[in-house]
Design a protein around this motif. Structure first.
Motif, PDB file in Angstrom:
ATOM      1  N   ARG A   9      38.382 -21.877 -36.432  1.00 14.57           N
ATOM      2  CA  ARG A   9      37.384 -22.890 -36.156  1.00 14.57           C
ATOM      3  C   ARG A   9      37.838 -23.729 -34.977  1.00 14.57           C
ATOM      4  O   ARG A   9      39.014 -24.029 -34.793  1.00 14.57           O
ATOM      5  N   TYR A  25      33.798 -13.263 -36.587  1.00 13.24           N
ATOM      6  CA  TYR A  25      33.496 -14.666 -36.311  1.00 13.24           C
ATOM      7  C   TYR A  25      32.240 -14.997 -37.108  1.00 13.24           C
ATOM      8  O   TYR A  25      31.125 -14.880 -36.603  1.00 13.24           O
ATOM      9  N   ARG A  27      28.956 -16.323 -38.919  1.00  9.81           N
ATOM     10  CA  ARG A  27      27.886 -17.127 -38.317  1.00  9.81           C
ATOM     11  C   ARG A  27      28.053 -18.614 -38.636  1.00  9.81           C
ATOM     12  O   ARG A  27      27.855 -19.462 -37.764  1.00  9.81           O
ATOM     13  N   ALA A  30      30.780 -20.020 -36.398  1.00  5.00           N
ATOM     14  CA  ALA A  30      30.334 -20.100 -34.999  1.00  5.00           C
ATOM     15  C   ALA A  30      29.288 -21.196 -34.825  1.00  5.00           C
ATOM     16  O   ALA A  30      29.306 -21.938 -33.831  1.00  5.00           O
ATOM     17  N   GLN A  31      28.387 -21.309 -35.787  1.00  5.84           N
ATOM     18  CA  GLN A  31      27.355 -22.346 -35.717  1.00  5.84           C
ATOM     19  C   GLN A  31      27.983 -23.733 -35.742  1.00  5.84           C
ATOM     20  O   GLN A  31      27.586 -24.625 -34.994  1.00  5.84           O
ATOM     21  N   ASP A  33      30.973 -24.493 -34.746  1.00  5.95           N
ATOM     22  CA  ASP A  33      31.655 -24.710 -33.470  1.00  5.95           C
ATOM     23  C   ASP A  33      30.667 -25.067 -32.370  1.00  5.95           C
ATOM     24  O   ASP A  33      30.957 -25.897 -31.506  1.00  5.95           O
ATOM     25  N   THR A  46      32.219 -20.097 -27.385  1.00  4.65           N
ATOM     26  CA  THR A  46      31.765 -19.792 -28.736  1.00  4.65           C
ATOM     27  C   THR A  46      30.769 -18.631 -28.717  1.00  4.65           C
ATOM     28  O   THR A  46      30.867 -17.689 -29.516  1.00  4.65           O
ATOM     29  N   ARG A  49      32.558 -15.229 -27.947  1.00  6.86           N
ATOM     30  CA  ARG A  49      33.288 -14.666 -29.084  1.00  6.86           C
ATOM     31  C   ARG A  49      32.339 -14.153 -30.165  1.00  6.86           C
ATOM     32  O   ARG A  49      32.618 -13.148 -30.822  1.00  6.86           O
ATOM     33  N   TYR A  50      31.217 -14.844 -30.341  1.00  7.49           N
ATOM     34  CA  TYR A  50      30.265 -14.401 -31.357  1.00  7.49           C
ATOM     35  C   TYR A  50      29.692 -13.025 -31.003  1.00  7.49           C
ATOM     36  O   TYR A  50      29.537 -12.159 -31.876  1.00  7.49           O
ATOM     37  N   GLN A  53      32.473  -9.891 -31.280  1.00 10.42           N
ATOM     38  CA  GLN A  53      32.849  -9.300 -32.570  1.00 10.42           C
ATOM     39  C   GLN A  53      32.075  -8.005 -32.852  1.00 10.42           C
ATOM     40  O   GLN A  53      32.527  -7.148 -33.608  1.00 10.42           O
ATOM     41  N   PHE A 165      21.107 -16.901 -32.037  1.00 12.89           N
ATOM     42  CA  PHE A 165      22.348 -17.633 -31.767  1.00 12.89           C
ATOM     43  C   PHE A 165      22.370 -18.124 -30.324  1.00 12.89           C
ATOM     44  O   PHE A 165      22.786 -19.255 -30.048  1.00 12.89           O
TER      45      PHE A 165
END
Length: 208
Positions: A9, A25, A27, A30-31, A33, A46, A49-50, A53, A165
């Motif tokens: 995180r 990562y 959801r 990630a959300q 972050d 962020t 990286r999302y 994955q 996202f």
């Protein structure tokens, strides 16, 4: 293989080499972050990286001043190859198409001078298709997220979640810009205080 560890995180600004695969990562991480990001770089990192994955390679390109410039890339042998990539947006390319349509692109990259330079910068890898998603703020594309699965086809079932996202990342970036502008705005001068109206006492009645 061992189970992948969730991404940490609140990860700091991107560093290389990237985290090792397998990489997950979730959801909700990630959300969170995204919601807590305090800078453009944190938001883009962020989002990068999302995406990564799910793919072999992911990269973010910043769109500004009529050019697309590589910002960060994650994936085998892509970092050094792509980090200096920059191209104008007034020549035929997949970047020009995304900036014009403001819609995602899924498919093989069509041949053109700039597109060929782009695929060469990615190492000349043969991929059956790629996904490119624009990050749109106030009707303007400010970044493009690229992803490919190497020799594997990018599956369409991933697109709705990735698009949602990306839209949330754009909303967070827009909020950050608004807050930054509000902080830079000069405060209005306070109005001059109005002096109180003096109270005049009525004369005392005369007693005969």
């Amino acid at each position: 293989p061992a189970a992948a560890e969730p991404a940490p995180r609140g990860a700091a600004a991107p560093t290389f080499p990237p985290p090792a695969k397998p990489y997950t990562y979730p959801r909700d991480f990630a959300q969170a972050d995204l919601d807590g990001a305090a800078s453009r770089d944190e938001i883009l990192w962020t989002a990068l990286r999302y995406f990564w994955q799910h793919f072999d390679v992911a990269a973010v390109f910043a769109i500004a001043s009529g050019r697309a410039r590589a910002w960060r890339a994650l994936g085998v042998e892509t970092t050094d190859a792509i980090k200096d990539f920059s191209t104008p947006l007034d020549e035929p390319s997949v970047f020009k198409t995304l900036v014009s349509t403001k819609s995602h692109f899924l498919g093989p990259i069509p041949p053109s001078v700039i597109n060929d330079q782009f695929t060469a910068a990615l190492g000349g890898r043969a991929t059956p298709n790629v996904l490119m998603m624009p990050l749109v703020v106030k009707q303007r594309v400010v970044a493009v997220i690229y992803a490919d699965g190497g020799t594997e086809v990018v599956e369409t079932h991933l697109i709705p979640d990735l698009a949602a996202f990306t839209a949330h990342a754009a909303m967070m970036l827009e909020g950050l810009i608004i807050r930054k502008k509000a902080g830079q705005a000069k405060p209005k001068a306070a109005p001059e205080p109005v002096p109180p109206t003096p109270v005049v006492e009525p004369p005392s009645p005369t007693v005969p």
